[in-house]
Design an enzyme around this catalytic site. Structure first.
Site, PDB file in Angstrom:
ATOM      1  N   TYR A 229      -1.327  -0.873  10.790  1.00  0.00           N
ATOM      2  CA  TYR A 229      -1.651  -0.604  10.153  1.00  0.00           C
ATOM      3  C   TYR A 229      -0.154  -1.179   8.543  1.00  0.00           C
ATOM      4  CZ  TYR A 229      -3.596  -1.573   4.665  1.00  0.00           C
ATOM      5  OH  TYR A 229      -3.957  -1.857   3.215  1.00  0.00           O
TER       6      TYR A 229
ATOM      7  N   LYS B 120       2.760  -3.934   6.826  1.00  0.00           N
ATOM      8  CA  LYS B 120       2.520  -3.855   5.100  1.00  0.00           C
ATOM      9  C   LYS B 120       3.867  -4.191   4.964  1.00  0.00           C
ATOM     10  CE  LYS B 120      -1.655  -4.721   3.149  1.00  0.00           C
ATOM     11  NZ  LYS B 120      -1.361  -6.093   2.940  1.00  0.00           N
TER      12      LYS B 120
ATOM     13  N   SER C 290       0.850  -1.408  -0.064  1.00  0.00           N
ATOM     14  CA  SER C 290       0.193   0.214   0.450  1.00  0.00           C
ATOM     15  C   SER C 290       0.708   1.181  -0.038  1.00  0.00           C
ATOM     16  CB  SER C 290      -1.093  -0.214   1.391  1.00  0.00           C
ATOM     17  OG  SER C 290      -1.333   1.347   1.254  1.00  0.00           O
TER      18      SER C 290
HETATM   19  P1  NAD Z   1     -10.875  -6.713   1.310  1.00  0.00           P
HETATM   20  O1  NAD Z   1     -10.717  -6.654   3.199  1.00  0.00           O
HETATM   21  O2  NAD Z   1     -12.289  -6.563   0.405  1.00  0.00           O
HETATM   22  O3  NAD Z   1      -9.759  -8.339   0.848  1.00  0.00           O
HETATM   23  C1  NAD Z   1      -9.904  -9.217   2.055  1.00  0.00           C
HETATM   24  C2  NAD Z   1      -9.377 -10.656   1.741  1.00  0.00           C
HETATM   25  O4  NAD Z   1      -8.427 -10.895   2.456  1.00  0.00           O
HETATM   26  C3  NAD Z   1     -10.959 -10.630   2.744  1.00  0.00           C
HETATM   27  O5  NAD Z   1     -11.946 -11.882   2.061  1.00  0.00           O
HETATM   28  C4  NAD Z   1     -10.938 -11.292   3.824  1.00  0.00           C
HETATM   29  O6  NAD Z   1     -11.921 -12.308   4.288  1.00  0.00           O
HETATM   30  C5  NAD Z   1      -9.659 -12.003   3.804  1.00  0.00           C
HETATM   31  N1  NAD Z   1      -8.958 -12.510   4.451  1.00  0.00           N
HETATM   32  C6  NAD Z   1      -8.440 -11.476   5.752  1.00  0.00           C
HETATM   33  N2  NAD Z   1      -7.782 -12.212   6.682  1.00  0.00           N
HETATM   34  C7  NAD Z   1      -7.378 -13.002   6.066  1.00  0.00           C
HETATM   35  C8  NAD Z   1      -6.742 -14.445   7.010  1.00  0.00           C
HETATM   36  N3  NAD Z   1      -5.775 -14.038   7.462  1.00  0.00           N
HETATM   37  N4  NAD Z   1      -6.808 -15.976   5.907  1.00  0.00           N
HETATM   38  C9  NAD Z   1      -7.531 -15.715   4.377  1.00  0.00           C
HETATM   39  N5  NAD Z   1      -8.259 -14.596   4.188  1.00  0.00           N
HETATM   40  C10 NAD Z   1      -8.507 -13.554   5.264  1.00  0.00           C
HETATM   41  O7  NAD Z   1      -9.037  -5.682   1.797  1.00  0.00           O
HETATM   42  P2  NAD Z   1      -9.277  -5.004  -0.817  1.00  0.00           P
HETATM   43  O8  NAD Z   1      -9.399  -4.297  -0.538  1.00  0.00           O
HETATM   44  O9  NAD Z   1      -9.701  -6.286  -1.335  1.00  0.00           O
HETATM   45  O10 NAD Z   1      -7.115  -5.116   0.080  1.00  0.00           O
HETATM   46  C11 NAD Z   1      -6.858  -5.943  -0.119  1.00  0.00           C
HETATM   47  C12 NAD Z   1      -5.815  -6.556  -0.259  1.00  0.00           C
HETATM   48  O11 NAD Z   1      -4.777  -4.933  -0.239  1.00  0.00           O
HETATM   49  C13 NAD Z   1      -5.349  -6.293   1.590  1.00  0.00           C
HETATM   50  O12 NAD Z   1      -4.178  -7.123   1.786  1.00  0.00           O
HETATM   51  C14 NAD Z   1      -4.891  -4.962   1.773  1.00  0.00           C
HETATM   52  O13 NAD Z   1      -4.454  -4.537   2.817  1.00  0.00           O
HETATM   53  C15 NAD Z   1      -4.488  -4.243   0.279  1.00  0.00           C
HETATM   54  N6  NAD Z   1      -5.125  -3.046   0.021  1.00  0.00           N
HETATM   55  C16 NAD Z   1      -6.406  -1.984  -0.071  1.00  0.00           C
HETATM   56  C17 NAD Z   1      -6.459  -1.159  -0.476  1.00  0.00           C
HETATM   57  C18 NAD Z   1      -7.697  -0.922  -0.653  1.00  0.00           C
HETATM   58  O14 NAD Z   1      -8.082   0.102   0.017  1.00  0.00           O
HETATM   59  N7  NAD Z   1      -8.387  -1.967  -0.745  1.00  0.00           N
HETATM   60  C19 NAD Z   1      -5.179  -0.508  -0.547  1.00  0.00           C
HETATM   61  C20 NAD Z   1      -3.754  -0.914  -0.417  1.00  0.00           C
HETATM   62  C21 NAD Z   1      -3.540  -2.316  -0.524  1.00  0.00           C
HETATM   63  C1  UD1 Z   2      -6.632   5.038   3.668  1.00  0.00           C
HETATM   64  C2  UD1 Z   2      -5.890   5.079   4.462  1.00  0.00           C
HETATM   65  C3  UD1 Z   2      -4.733   3.858   3.614  1.00  0.00           C
HETATM   66  C4  UD1 Z   2      -4.640   3.284   2.417  1.00  0.00           C
HETATM   67  C5  UD1 Z   2      -5.856   3.761   1.926  1.00  0.00           C
HETATM   68  C6  UD1 Z   2      -6.427   3.303   0.515  1.00  0.00           C
HETATM   69  C7  UD1 Z   2      -6.108   5.869   6.623  1.00  0.00           C
HETATM   70  C8  UD1 Z   2      -5.432   7.307   7.374  1.00  0.00           C
HETATM   71  N1  UD1 Z   2      -5.464   5.859   5.515  1.00  0.00           N
HETATM   72  O1  UD1 Z   2      -5.815   5.840   2.524  1.00  0.00           O
HETATM   73  O2  UD1 Z   2      -3.365   3.489   4.629  1.00  0.00           O
HETATM   74  O3  UD1 Z   2      -4.345   2.544   1.911  1.00  0.00           O
HETATM   75  O4  UD1 Z   2      -7.271   4.447   2.823  1.00  0.00           O
HETATM   76  O5  UD1 Z   2      -7.500   3.527   0.679  1.00  0.00           O
HETATM   77  O6  UD1 Z   2      -6.897   5.946   6.262  1.00  0.00           O
HETATM   78  N2  UD1 Z   2     -12.680  11.459   3.463  1.00  0.00           N
HETATM   79  C9  UD1 Z   2     -13.483  12.548   3.889  1.00  0.00           C
HETATM   80  N3  UD1 Z   2     -14.325  11.706   4.768  1.00  0.00           N
HETATM   81  C10 UD1 Z   2     -14.863  11.108   5.076  1.00  0.00           C
HETATM   82  C11 UD1 Z   2     -13.603  10.000   4.731  1.00  0.00           C
HETATM   83  C12 UD1 Z   2     -12.336  10.259   3.371  1.00  0.00           C
HETATM   84  O7  UD1 Z   2     -13.872  13.559   3.981  1.00  0.00           O
HETATM   85  O8  UD1 Z   2     -15.983  10.222   5.036  1.00  0.00           O
HETATM   86  C13 UD1 Z   2     -11.449  12.250   2.837  1.00  0.00           C
HETATM   87  C14 UD1 Z   2      -9.707  12.124   3.831  1.00  0.00           C
HETATM   88  O9  UD1 Z   2      -9.252  13.844   4.466  1.00  0.00           O
HETATM   89  C15 UD1 Z   2      -8.684  11.861   2.097  1.00  0.00           C
HETATM   90  C16 UD1 Z   2      -9.534  11.392   1.306  1.00  0.00           C
HETATM   91  O10 UD1 Z   2     -10.803  12.402   1.534  1.00  0.00           O
HETATM   92  O11 UD1 Z   2      -8.422  12.904   2.355  1.00  0.00           O
HETATM   93  C17 UD1 Z   2      -9.329  10.136   0.732  1.00  0.00           C
HETATM   94  O12 UD1 Z   2      -9.688   9.428   2.163  1.00  0.00           O
HETATM   95  P1  UD1 Z   2      -9.600   7.870   2.450  1.00  0.00           P
HETATM   96  O13 UD1 Z   2     -10.356   6.894   1.658  1.00  0.00           O
HETATM   97  O14 UD1 Z   2     -10.247   7.413   3.496  1.00  0.00           O
HETATM   98  O15 UD1 Z   2      -8.131   7.397   1.544  1.00  0.00           O
HETATM   99  P2  UD1 Z   2      -7.119   7.485   2.307  1.00  0.00           P
HETATM  100  O16 UD1 Z   2      -7.138   8.733   3.720  1.00  0.00           O
HETATM  101  O17 UD1 Z   2      -6.152   8.081   1.927  1.00  0.00           O
END
Ligand code: NAD
Ligand code: UD1
Length: 338
Positions: free
Chosen positions: A149, A153, A125
């Site tokens: 978190y 990572k 991330s």
């Molecule tokens: P998500 O929660 O929708 O998907 C994660 C999946 O992993 C879920 O289906 C959950 O049931 C499963 N899971 C959790 N722990 C587990 C375990 N111990 N064994 C097996 N399954 C398990 O999240 P996502 O948004 O799809 O994110 C996927 C990956 O990408 C995560 O590692 C997350 O940290 C990373 N990531 C997500 C974002 C984001 O904003 N969505 C941003 C940066 C990185």
């Molecule tokens: C968040 C996580 C980051 C993760 C990323 C993935 C935090 C502090 N960081 O980032 O670790 O990798 O999501 O998508 O949670 N905002 C509002 N109102 C809301 C929600 C968000 O104004 O209800 C604003 C926030 O202040 C920010 C932007 O929207 O400026 C995006 O927020 P968000 O979607 O939560 O993502 P990040 O904070 O960038």
């Protein structure tokens, strides 16, 4: 045919990636403990691709289960999404995050090592950068995550790097996602957060569909063009495609390499709201609220290295993202329980 193992494959990004791999002709195996997803995702994937992925219900921390999965299938590459991802929760319960994300990944890597399956794509991330003091993030910036978190990572990145240094048969791609949003254009799969969403786009979507009354805009006095926070939102379909490119790259490159997956441009909170209003025709009331602790004013990816090395570039823009996010939300107002 060799298979791809997708951990966390019923989650938000995982499900879109499973579809992309199936449509590219791969045999996909999903392992997920359903701690943050629904088994219905498998039905939806089948509706999109015509093929139901083989599914193992269980945790990446279950050594016996993993050994049996690797013993039963020749696994070419592991795409590792499984983990917890809520920043606030990680501050409250750090051990849960280190246990699931770090210790769980170690069990998985150990099973891969034993099975001789040494190609890994890991979901990292942009949060690993912490607050680097610049707004355009390149992969070579120092990594100083500011919450458990983000630390989890970074730790998994470090473990993968050490593992590869110890055994040159490993090839690892660390994919640093910026802000994934949007949904599959079919509207059959998308993001289905439990409870009140923490992130911007799912929150806006729930206001648009009438489940929440207004969006709290966390601060309008940042040093950005309209005063609201700026982020690099990336369509989940572009992100899914990035995993295919990473997988191909691993066939030709040993080593452990980090790649930014972002568009290279930022949008403000108000630009995202305005785009969503246009796409949905809904008013989306907002209230200006105090800044959220830990938020940075502005940052975005420099995706140049990823483009050069993987040949990948984001193709979809903010209008595509909000259109598809809205399409998913309006067709599934209560997510997979609709
Ligand atoms: P998500 O929660 O929708 O998907 C994660 C999946 O992993 C879920 O289906 C959950 O049931 C499963 N899971 C959790 N722990 C587990 C375990 N111990 N064994 C097996 N399954 C398990 O999240 P996502 O948004 O799809 O994110 C996927 C990956 O990408 C995560 O590692 C997350 O940290 C990373 N990531 C997500 C974002 C984001 O904003 N969505 C941003 C940066 C990185
Ligand atoms: C968040 C996580 C980051 C993760 C990323 C993935 C935090 C502090 N960081 O980032 O670790 O990798 O999501 O998508 O949670 N905002 C509002 N109102 C809301 C929600 C968000 O104004 O209800 C604003 C926030 O202040 C920010 C932007 O929207 O400026 C995006 O927020 P968000 O979607 O939560 O993502 P990040 O904070 O960038």
């Amino acid at each position: 045919m060799n298979s791809i193992l997708v951990t966390g494959g019923t989650g938000y990004i995982g499900s879109h990636t499973v579809v992309a791999f199936q449509q590219a002709g791969f045999d996909v195996i999903v392992l997920d403990d359903l701690s943050n997803s629904s088994e219905q995702v498998l039905d939806r994937i089948e509706r999109i691709t015509g093929t139901r992925p083989r599914f193992y219900l269980g945790s990446i921390a279950n050594q016996a289960l993993l050994n049996s999965v690797f013993a039963s299938h020749p696994i070419d590459t592991v795409i590792h999404f499984a983990g917890f991802k809520a920043v606030g929760e990680s501050v409250q319960h750090p051990l849960r995050y280190y246990q699931n994300n770090v210790a769980g990944s170690m069990v998985l890597f150990d099973a891969m090592q034993k099975a001789g399956s040494k190609k890994l794509v890991f979901s990292s991330s942009a949060t690993v950068y912490g607050d680097p003091g610049v707004i355009a993030y390149t992969e070579d910036l120092p990594l100083r995550p500011v919450n458990p978190y983000g630390q989890s990572k970074r730790m998994v990145e470090d473990i993968a790097r050490d593992l590869q240094a110890s055994d040159s048969d490993w090839s690892v791609a660390l994919l640093r996602y910026f802000n994934p949003v949007g949904a599959h254009p079919s509207g059959l799969i998308g993001e289905d957060p439990r409870g009140i969403p923490n992130n911007l786009m799912p929150y806006i979507a729930k206001v648009a569909v009438g489940e929440l009354s207004e969006l709290n805009v966390f601060g309008d006095d940042y040093t950005t063009p309209d005063g609201t926070g700026v982020r690099d939102y990336i369509h989940v379909q572009d992100l899914a495609r990035g995993h295919l490119d990473a997988c191909r790259y691993l066939n030709e490159h040993k080593g452990c390499t980090a790649f930014n997956l972002g568009t290279g441009r930022g949008y403000s909170v108000m630009e995202a709201v305005d785009a969503f209003r246009k796409a949905s025709g809904q008013p989306i009331p907002v209230r200006i609220s105090p800044r959220r602790a830990g938020d940075l004013p502005e940052y975005y990816a420099v995706p140049d290295f990823t483009r050069k090395e993987l040949g990948w570039k984001a193709e979809l823009n903010l209008d595509d993202m909000v259109r598809d996010h809205w399409n998913w939300q309006k067709n599934n107002p209560k997510g997979y329980d609709s």
